[in-house]
Design a protein around this motif. Structure first.
Motif, PDB file in Angstrom:
ATOM      1  N   GLN A 106     -27.957   1.331 -24.743  1.00 50.36           N
ATOM      2  CA  GLN A 106     -27.321   0.648 -23.618  1.00 50.36           C
ATOM      3  C   GLN A 106     -25.995   1.286 -23.209  1.00 50.36           C
ATOM      4  O   GLN A 106     -25.527   1.087 -22.102  1.00 50.36           O
ATOM      5  N   LYS A 107     -25.398   2.097 -24.064  1.00 51.67           N
ATOM      6  CA  LYS A 107     -24.159   2.789 -23.700  1.00 51.67           C
ATOM      7  C   LYS A 107     -24.399   3.827 -22.610  1.00 51.67           C
ATOM      8  O   LYS A 107     -23.474   4.260 -21.946  1.00 51.67           O
ATOM      9  N   LYS A 108     -25.670   4.208 -22.437  1.00 49.87           N
ATOM     10  CA  LYS A 108     -26.004   5.194 -21.403  1.00 49.87           C
ATOM     11  C   LYS A 108     -26.243   4.549 -20.041  1.00 49.87           C
ATOM     12  O   LYS A 108     -26.415   5.248 -19.056  1.00 49.87           O
ATOM     13  N   LEU A 109     -26.252   3.228 -19.997  1.00 48.09           N
ATOM     14  CA  LEU A 109     -26.413   2.548 -18.716  1.00 48.09           C
ATOM     15  C   LEU A 109     -25.165   2.749 -17.867  1.00 48.09           C
ATOM     16  O   LEU A 109     -24.048   2.702 -18.372  1.00 48.09           O
ATOM     17  N   LEU A 110     -25.367   2.958 -16.604  1.00 49.84           N
ATOM     18  CA  LEU A 110     -24.259   3.105 -15.666  1.00 49.84           C
ATOM     19  C   LEU A 110     -23.873   1.735 -15.130  1.00 49.84           C
ATOM     20  O   LEU A 110     -24.667   0.795 -15.180  1.00 49.84           O
TER      21      LEU A 110
END
Length: 129
Positions: free
Chosen positions: A24-28
């Motif tokens: 989820q850290k890769k979600l913008l």
């Protein structure tokens, strides 16, 4: 037949956010929105699935509840909670419903040890509108 949980042999899973990532850290920031198309899909699955539906979001909605859990979505969950399931609370190690993808990774619950229970709509009261 392989069982994915102690008390269910099958269930459907829906995603609150339609973006695909294992982290989820890769979600913008633009991924954190209430998607009307995704809402229609979730609504259709919840109302028409022959299996219970697992919806979990973990910490994903923290500080974004007004965007990701709007009133119409909350109402859908409350009206259909008898069709919804979640990980048993004492196994979830938190007060939010775990997303299925993270049960093993973060809660250290193996698929064979999952115990699924009816979705607790009271959990929605913990999220401000």
């Amino acid at each position: 037949m392989k069982r994915f949980a102690i008390n269910y042999s099958s269930f459907d899973i829906v995603n609150l956010i339609p973006s695909i990532t294992g982290n989820q850290k890769k979600l913008l920031e633009e991924d954190y929105k209430f998607d009307p198309v995704n809402f229609k899909i979730i609504k259709h699955i919840i109302k028409n699935s022959s299996s219970p539906v697992w919806l979990g979001w973990g910490t994903l909605v923290k500080n974004r509840t007004s965007v990701l859990l709007p009133l119409e979505f909350r109402q859908l969950l409350q009206e259909n909670n008898s069709r919804m399931i979640q990980i048993e609370k004492e196994k979830s190690q938190g007060w939010y419903p775990w997303h299925p993808a993270y049960a093993d990774r973060y809660a250290r619950i193996k698929p064979k040890d999952l115990r699924l229970v009816p979705f607790d709509t009271k959990i929605l009261n913990r999220y401000p509108i």
